[in-house]
Design an enzyme around this catalytic site. Structure first.
Site, mmCIF file in Angstrom:
data_model
loop_
_atom_site.group_PDB
_atom_site.id
_atom_site.type_symbol
_atom_site.label_atom_id
_atom_site.label_comp_id
_atom_site.label_asym_id
_atom_site.label_seq_id
_atom_site.Cartn_x
_atom_site.Cartn_y
_atom_site.Cartn_z
ATOM 1 N N TRP A 105 38.490 43.468 3.442
ATOM 2 C CA TRP A 105 38.879 43.885 4.801
ATOM 3 C C TRP A 105 39.457 42.738 5.606
ATOM 4 C CZ3 TRP A 105 39.734 48.678 4.544
ATOM 5 C CH2 TRP A 105 38.957 49.490 3.726
ATOM 6 N N ASP A 174 35.226 41.710 12.987
ATOM 7 C CA ASP A 174 35.160 43.094 12.510
ATOM 8 C C ASP A 174 33.703 43.338 12.112
ATOM 9 O OD1 ASP A 174 35.147 45.449 11.068
ATOM 10 O OD2 ASP A 174 36.662 44.823 9.600
ATOM 11 N N LYS A 198 30.026 54.374 10.165
ATOM 12 C CA LYS A 198 28.972 53.827 9.308
ATOM 13 C C LYS A 198 27.623 53.925 10.007
ATOM 14 C CE LYS A 198 32.674 51.159 7.528
ATOM 15 N NZ LYS A 198 32.734 51.636 6.152
HETATM 16 N N1 PMP Z 1 36.540 46.983 8.167
HETATM 17 C C1 PMP Z 1 35.456 47.207 7.411
HETATM 18 C C2 PMP Z 1 34.390 46.156 7.345
HETATM 19 C C3 PMP Z 1 35.343 48.406 6.680
HETATM 20 O O1 PMP Z 1 34.272 48.624 5.927
HETATM 21 C C4 PMP Z 1 36.380 49.368 6.761
HETATM 22 C C5 PMP Z 1 36.312 50.705 6.053
HETATM 23 N N2 PMP Z 1 35.375 50.891 5.113
HETATM 24 C C6 PMP Z 1 37.495 49.080 7.550
HETATM 25 C C7 PMP Z 1 37.535 47.889 8.260
HETATM 26 C C8 PMP Z 1 38.637 50.035 7.660
HETATM 27 O O2 PMP Z 1 38.267 51.080 8.488
HETATM 28 P P1 PMP Z 1 39.091 52.428 8.623
HETATM 29 O O3 PMP Z 1 39.006 53.140 7.340
HETATM 30 O O4 PMP Z 1 38.370 53.108 9.758
HETATM 31 O O5 PMP Z 1 40.477 52.061 8.983
#
Ligand code: PMP
Length: 334
Positions: A105, A174, A198
Protein backbone atom coordinates in the site's frame (compact mmCIF):
# COMPACT_ATOMS: atom_id res chain seq x y z
CA UNK A 1 -23.28 -14.24 17.36
CA UNK A 2 -22.01 -17.83 17.57
CA UNK A 3 -24.32 -18.98 14.75
CA UNK A 4 -22.63 -16.66 12.28
CA UNK A 5 -19.71 -17.63 10.07
CA UNK A 6 -16.35 -16.65 11.60
CA UNK A 7 -14.98 -14.02 9.26
CA UNK A 8 -11.24 -13.30 9.44
CA UNK A 9 -11.27 -11.24 6.23
CA UNK A 10 -8.97 -8.26 5.65
CA UNK A 11 -11.74 -5.95 4.50
CA UNK A 12 -14.56 -5.58 3.93
CA UNK A 13 -14.48 -7.28 7.28
CA UNK A 14 -16.63 -8.43 10.13
CA UNK A 15 -19.07 -5.94 11.66
CA UNK A 16 -20.28 -6.30 15.25
CA UNK A 17 -23.63 -8.10 15.52
CA UNK A 18 -25.32 -5.19 17.41
CA UNK A 19 -24.35 -2.85 14.55
CA UNK A 20 -25.85 -5.21 11.96
CA UNK A 21 -29.02 -5.63 14.03
CA UNK A 22 -29.41 -1.87 14.45
CA UNK A 23 -28.88 -1.36 10.71
CA UNK A 24 -31.40 -4.10 9.93
CA UNK A 25 -33.95 -2.60 12.27
CA UNK A 26 -33.55 0.86 10.78
CA UNK A 27 -33.59 -0.22 7.18
CA UNK A 28 -37.30 0.26 6.60
CA UNK A 29 -37.82 3.13 8.99
CA UNK A 30 -35.07 5.26 10.49
CA UNK A 31 -36.12 6.91 13.72
CA UNK A 32 -39.83 6.95 12.84
CA UNK A 33 -39.44 9.04 9.68
CA UNK A 34 -40.66 6.26 7.37
CA UNK A 35 -37.54 5.97 5.18
CA UNK A 36 -34.08 4.46 5.67
CA UNK A 37 -30.81 6.29 5.98
CA UNK A 38 -29.87 4.97 2.53
CA UNK A 39 -32.74 6.94 1.04
CA UNK A 40 -32.53 10.22 2.91
CA UNK A 41 -31.12 13.47 1.60
CA UNK A 42 -27.59 14.14 2.73
CA UNK A 43 -28.73 17.71 3.44
CA UNK A 44 -31.63 16.69 5.69
CA UNK A 45 -31.54 17.45 9.40
CA UNK A 46 -31.66 13.71 10.21
CA UNK A 47 -28.55 12.99 8.16
CA UNK A 48 -26.79 16.08 9.50
CA UNK A 49 -27.32 14.68 13.00
CA UNK A 50 -25.83 11.32 11.98
CA UNK A 51 -22.79 13.00 10.44
CA UNK A 52 -22.27 15.28 13.46
CA UNK A 53 -22.62 12.34 15.87
CA UNK A 54 -20.09 10.28 13.87
CA UNK A 55 -17.64 13.18 13.96
CA UNK A 56 -18.03 13.90 17.65
CA UNK A 57 -17.73 10.21 18.60
CA UNK A 58 -14.55 9.95 16.58
CA UNK A 59 -13.18 13.13 18.16
CA UNK A 60 -13.91 11.65 21.57
CA UNK A 61 -12.40 8.22 20.82
CA UNK A 62 -9.16 9.59 19.41
CA UNK A 63 -9.08 12.79 21.45
CA UNK A 64 -8.68 14.75 18.23
CA UNK A 65 -7.46 18.31 18.94
CA UNK A 66 -9.70 21.22 17.87
CA UNK A 67 -7.26 22.44 15.21
CA UNK A 68 -7.89 19.28 13.15
CA UNK A 69 -10.65 18.83 10.58
CA UNK A 70 -12.41 15.48 10.32
CA UNK A 71 -13.81 14.49 6.94
CA UNK A 72 -15.76 11.50 5.66
CA UNK A 73 -14.88 11.15 1.99
CA UNK A 74 -15.31 8.79 -0.95
CA UNK A 75 -12.65 7.17 -3.12
CA UNK A 76 -11.25 4.75 -0.53
CA UNK A 77 -7.67 4.54 0.64
CA UNK A 78 -6.63 4.59 -3.01
CA UNK A 79 -8.30 7.96 -3.48
CA UNK A 80 -6.15 9.26 -0.64
CA UNK A 81 -2.95 8.02 -2.33
CA UNK A 82 -3.68 10.77 -4.89
CA UNK A 83 -5.34 13.30 -2.57
CA UNK A 84 -2.37 13.43 -0.19
CA UNK A 85 0.21 14.64 -2.76
CA UNK A 86 -2.34 16.79 -4.61
CA UNK A 87 -3.11 18.64 -1.38
CA UNK A 88 0.19 18.54 0.48
CA UNK A 89 3.16 18.21 -1.89
CA UNK A 90 2.83 21.94 -2.60
CA UNK A 91 3.39 22.81 1.07
CA UNK A 92 6.97 23.63 0.10
CA UNK A 93 8.10 25.00 -3.24
CA UNK A 94 10.41 22.09 -4.03
CA UNK A 95 7.45 19.70 -4.21
CA UNK A 96 9.40 16.83 -2.62
CA UNK A 97 7.91 14.16 -0.40
CA UNK A 98 9.57 11.46 1.71
CA UNK A 99 8.02 7.98 1.60
CA UNK A 100 8.63 4.91 3.74
CA UNK A 101 7.78 1.91 1.59
CA UNK A 102 7.12 -1.15 3.74
CA UNK A 103 4.57 -3.04 1.64
CA UNK A 104 2.05 -2.96 -1.18
CA UNK A 105 0.00 0.00 0.00
CA UNK A 106 2.81 2.45 0.72
CA UNK A 107 4.41 1.39 -2.56
CA UNK A 108 1.21 2.26 -4.44
CA UNK A 109 0.96 5.57 -2.58
CA UNK A 110 4.56 6.49 -3.50
CA UNK A 111 3.91 5.69 -7.19
CA UNK A 112 0.90 7.98 -7.18
CA UNK A 113 2.85 10.81 -5.55
CA UNK A 114 5.53 10.57 -8.28
CA UNK A 115 2.95 12.03 -10.67
CA UNK A 116 2.87 15.29 -8.77
CA UNK A 117 6.37 15.88 -7.45
CA UNK A 118 9.66 14.31 -6.42
CA UNK A 119 9.49 11.24 -4.22
CA UNK A 120 12.38 10.21 -2.01
CA UNK A 121 12.26 6.68 -0.56
CA UNK A 122 13.99 7.36 2.73
CA UNK A 123 15.49 3.94 3.45
CA UNK A 124 17.68 1.54 1.44
CA UNK A 125 15.70 -0.65 -0.97
CA UNK A 126 14.11 -3.61 0.80
CA UNK A 127 14.42 -7.15 -0.59
CA UNK A 128 11.22 -8.20 1.10
CA UNK A 129 8.54 -6.57 3.18
CA UNK A 130 8.99 -8.30 6.52
CA UNK A 131 9.88 -5.52 8.94
CA UNK A 132 10.13 -1.77 9.39
CA UNK A 133 13.66 -0.71 8.34
CA UNK A 134 15.65 0.58 11.30
CA UNK A 135 15.28 4.38 11.67
CA UNK A 136 19.09 4.68 11.82
CA UNK A 137 19.12 3.69 8.11
CA UNK A 138 16.67 6.42 7.05
CA UNK A 139 17.76 9.62 5.35
CA UNK A 140 14.96 12.12 5.75
CA UNK A 141 14.92 15.25 3.62
CA UNK A 142 14.48 18.26 5.93
CA UNK A 143 12.90 20.24 3.12
CA UNK A 144 10.33 17.59 2.20
CA UNK A 145 6.71 18.76 2.17
CA UNK A 146 5.75 15.70 4.21
CA UNK A 147 6.85 12.22 5.31
CA UNK A 148 4.42 9.41 4.43
CA UNK A 149 4.09 5.91 5.85
CA UNK A 150 1.53 3.12 6.13
CA UNK A 151 1.04 2.28 9.81
CA UNK A 152 -0.06 -1.29 9.10
CA UNK A 153 0.58 -2.97 5.76
CA UNK A 154 -2.46 -5.19 5.27
CA UNK A 155 -0.95 -7.44 2.58
CA UNK A 156 2.48 -7.98 4.12
CA UNK A 157 1.56 -7.61 7.79
CA UNK A 158 4.24 -5.05 8.66
CA UNK A 159 3.03 -2.76 11.45
CA UNK A 160 4.81 0.23 13.00
CA UNK A 161 4.91 0.09 16.79
CA UNK A 162 6.29 3.63 16.99
CA UNK A 163 5.54 7.00 15.44
CA UNK A 164 8.40 8.07 13.13
CA UNK A 165 10.35 11.11 14.27
CA UNK A 166 10.41 13.42 11.24
CA UNK A 167 12.34 16.27 12.90
CA UNK A 168 9.44 18.63 12.44
CA UNK A 169 8.40 17.69 8.89
CA UNK A 170 4.63 17.08 8.46
CA UNK A 171 3.82 13.41 9.07
CA UNK A 172 1.13 11.59 7.04
CA UNK A 173 -0.11 8.11 7.81
CA UNK A 174 -2.35 5.53 6.14
CA UNK A 175 -3.99 3.87 9.16
CA UNK A 176 -6.61 1.94 7.18
CA UNK A 177 -6.02 -1.43 8.81
CA UNK A 178 -5.24 -0.48 12.40
CA UNK A 179 -7.44 2.59 12.80
CA UNK A 180 -9.14 2.68 16.21
CA UNK A 181 -7.40 -0.52 17.30
CA UNK A 182 -5.26 1.49 19.73
CA UNK A 183 -4.90 5.07 20.99
CA UNK A 184 -3.03 7.48 18.71
CA UNK A 185 -1.55 10.87 19.57
CA UNK A 186 -3.15 12.74 16.68
CA UNK A 187 -1.13 15.89 17.44
CA UNK A 188 1.99 14.14 16.10
CA UNK A 189 0.43 13.93 12.62
CA UNK A 190 -0.36 16.40 9.88
CA UNK A 191 -2.79 13.97 8.32
CA UNK A 192 -4.23 10.55 9.06
CA UNK A 193 -6.54 8.65 6.75
CA UNK A 194 -8.31 5.31 6.98
CA UNK A 195 -10.78 3.41 4.83
CA UNK A 196 -13.73 2.46 7.05
CA UNK A 197 -14.16 -1.08 5.75
CA UNK A 198 -11.87 -2.75 8.29
CA UNK A 199 -12.38 -1.52 11.85
CA UNK A 200 -15.11 1.08 11.69
CA UNK A 201 -17.77 0.35 9.13
CA UNK A 202 -18.45 -0.52 5.53
CA UNK A 203 -16.59 0.26 2.32
CA UNK A 204 -17.46 3.54 0.68
CA UNK A 205 -16.33 5.98 3.31
CA UNK A 206 -12.78 7.05 4.15
CA UNK A 207 -11.98 9.04 7.26
CA UNK A 208 -9.48 11.88 6.84
CA UNK A 209 -8.15 13.84 9.82
CA UNK A 210 -6.05 16.84 8.83
CA UNK A 211 -4.42 19.74 10.67
CA UNK A 212 -6.14 22.94 9.59
CA UNK A 213 -3.01 24.98 8.85
CA UNK A 214 -2.00 22.49 6.11
CA UNK A 215 -5.03 23.33 3.99
CA UNK A 216 -4.84 25.76 1.12
CA UNK A 217 -1.72 24.66 -0.78
CA UNK A 218 -3.63 22.32 -3.11
CA UNK A 219 -2.19 21.94 -6.61
CA UNK A 220 -4.39 23.65 -9.15
CA UNK A 221 -4.92 20.43 -11.11
CA UNK A 222 -6.45 18.71 -8.05
CA UNK A 223 -9.95 17.37 -8.82
CA UNK A 224 -12.38 19.31 -6.66
CA UNK A 225 -13.73 16.14 -5.04
CA UNK A 226 -10.25 15.41 -3.63
CA UNK A 227 -9.61 18.99 -2.47
CA UNK A 228 -9.42 18.92 1.34
CA UNK A 229 -10.06 22.64 1.69
CA UNK A 230 -13.27 22.36 -0.31
CA UNK A 231 -14.43 19.20 1.48
CA UNK A 232 -13.53 20.48 4.95
CA UNK A 233 -15.19 23.82 4.22
CA UNK A 234 -18.36 21.96 3.30
CA UNK A 235 -18.30 19.54 6.26
CA UNK A 236 -17.74 16.57 3.88
CA UNK A 237 -20.93 17.54 2.00
CA UNK A 238 -19.51 19.18 -1.10
CA UNK A 239 -21.01 16.26 -2.98
CA UNK A 240 -23.13 13.29 -1.86
CA UNK A 241 -21.32 11.27 0.79
CA UNK A 242 -21.98 7.57 1.38
CA UNK A 243 -25.07 7.83 3.61
CA UNK A 244 -24.93 5.09 6.19
CA UNK A 245 -24.17 4.83 9.85
CA UNK A 246 -20.78 3.91 11.28
CA UNK A 247 -20.64 2.16 14.47
CA UNK A 248 -12.18 3.33 24.28
CA UNK A 249 -9.28 2.68 21.99
CA UNK A 250 -7.24 1.53 25.04
CA UNK A 251 -9.56 -1.45 25.51
CA UNK A 252 -9.29 -2.20 21.79
CA UNK A 253 -5.49 -2.21 22.03
CA UNK A 254 -5.60 -4.66 24.94
CA UNK A 255 -7.97 -6.94 23.03
CA UNK A 256 -5.93 -6.65 19.83
CA UNK A 257 -2.77 -7.69 21.67
CA UNK A 258 -4.54 -10.58 23.37
CA UNK A 259 -5.94 -11.88 20.06
CA UNK A 260 -2.80 -11.45 17.99
CA UNK A 261 -0.76 -13.02 20.83
CA UNK A 262 -2.92 -16.15 20.64
CA UNK A 263 -2.11 -16.63 16.95
CA UNK A 264 1.52 -15.40 16.96
CA UNK A 265 2.47 -17.61 19.95
CA UNK A 266 1.16 -20.58 18.06
CA UNK A 267 3.03 -19.64 14.87
CA UNK A 268 6.26 -19.08 16.80
CA UNK A 269 5.98 -22.38 18.63
CA UNK A 270 5.20 -24.39 15.49
CA UNK A 271 8.86 -25.10 14.60
CA UNK A 272 8.40 -23.36 11.27
CA UNK A 273 5.25 -25.30 10.35
CA UNK A 274 3.20 -22.10 10.12
CA UNK A 275 6.03 -20.16 8.48
CA UNK A 276 7.10 -22.28 5.53
CA UNK A 277 4.43 -22.24 2.88
CA UNK A 278 3.14 -25.34 1.11
CA UNK A 279 0.28 -24.76 -1.28
CA UNK A 280 -1.30 -28.19 -0.92
CA UNK A 281 -1.33 -27.94 2.88
CA UNK A 282 -2.67 -24.41 2.69
CA UNK A 283 -5.58 -25.61 0.62
CA UNK A 284 -6.26 -28.35 3.15
CA UNK A 285 -6.07 -25.79 5.95
CA UNK A 286 -8.54 -23.47 4.21
CA UNK A 287 -10.96 -26.33 3.40
CA UNK A 288 -10.89 -27.55 7.01
CA UNK A 289 -11.43 -24.02 8.33
CA UNK A 290 -14.34 -23.50 6.01
CA UNK A 291 -16.00 -26.68 7.30
CA UNK A 292 -15.75 -25.19 10.81
CA UNK A 293 -17.38 -21.97 9.64
CA UNK A 294 -14.20 -19.88 9.35
CA UNK A 295 -13.78 -17.91 6.14
CA UNK A 296 -11.53 -15.37 4.39
CA UNK A 297 -8.25 -16.81 5.66
CA UNK A 298 -6.57 -16.95 2.25
CA UNK A 299 -3.57 -14.60 1.92
CA UNK A 300 -3.65 -11.66 -0.46
CA UNK A 301 -3.40 -12.90 -4.06
CA UNK A 302 -0.05 -11.12 -4.49
CA UNK A 303 1.71 -12.95 -1.64
CA UNK A 304 -0.31 -16.15 -1.11
CA UNK A 305 -0.18 -18.04 2.18
CA UNK A 306 -2.68 -17.64 4.97
CA UNK A 307 -3.78 -14.31 6.42
CA UNK A 308 -5.70 -13.80 9.65
CA UNK A 309 -7.26 -10.37 10.15
CA UNK A 310 -8.25 -9.72 13.76
CA UNK A 311 -10.07 -6.41 13.53
CA UNK A 312 -12.02 -4.99 16.48
CA UNK A 313 -15.24 -6.89 15.73
CA UNK A 314 -13.56 -10.33 15.77
CA UNK A 315 -14.07 -11.79 19.24
CA UNK A 316 -11.58 -13.55 21.55
CA UNK A 317 -13.81 -16.65 21.30
CA UNK A 318 -13.55 -16.67 17.50
CA UNK A 319 -9.79 -16.21 17.74
CA UNK A 320 -9.63 -19.09 20.23
CA UNK A 321 -11.63 -21.30 17.84
CA UNK A 322 -9.09 -20.55 15.12
CA UNK A 323 -6.16 -21.17 17.49
CA UNK A 324 -7.69 -24.53 18.50
CA UNK A 325 -8.10 -25.48 14.86
CA UNK A 326 -4.50 -24.46 14.11
CA UNK A 327 -3.26 -26.60 17.01
CA UNK A 328 -5.22 -29.62 15.76
CA UNK A 329 -4.09 -29.09 12.18
CA UNK A 330 -0.47 -28.87 13.29
CA UNK A 331 -0.73 -32.15 15.24
CA UNK A 332 -2.24 -33.89 12.25
CA UNK A 333 0.14 -32.66 9.56
CA UNK A 334 3.47 -31.91 11.21
N1 PMP B 1 -4.31 1.15 2.55
C1 PMP B 1 -4.36 0.01 3.24
C2 PMP B 1 -3.48 -0.17 4.43
C3 PMP B 1 -5.24 -1.02 2.83
O1 PMP B 1 -5.29 -2.16 3.51
C4 PMP B 1 -6.05 -0.82 1.69
C5 PMP B 1 -7.06 -1.85 1.21
N2 PMP B 1 -7.00 -3.09 1.71
C6 PMP B 1 -5.94 0.39 0.99
C7 PMP B 1 -5.08 1.36 1.46
C8 PMP B 1 -6.75 0.65 -0.23
O2 PMP B 1 -8.05 0.94 0.14
P1 PMP B 1 -9.27 0.99 -0.88
O3 PMP B 1 -9.49 -0.37 -1.39
O4 PMP B 1 -10.37 1.51 0.01
O5 PMP B 1 -8.91 1.95 -1.94
Amino acid sequence: DNKRTMNFGAGPAKLPQPVLLAAQKELLDYNGIGISVLEMSHRSSDFTKILKAAESLLRELLEIPDNYKVMFLQGGGTGQFSAVPLNLIGLKEDRCADYLVTGTWSSKAAKEAEKYGKVNIVHPKLDSYTKVPDPSSWSLNPSASYVYYCCNETVHGVEFNFVPDTKGVVLVSDMSSNFLSRPVDVSKFGLIFAGAQKNVGCAGVTVVIVREDLLGKTLKECPVVLDYQVQAGNNSLYNTPPCFRCGGTAAMERLSKEKSGMIYDLINQSNGFYKDGDEALEKKFLDGASKLGMISLKGHRSVGGIRVSLYNAVTVEETQALADYMTEFLKEHQ
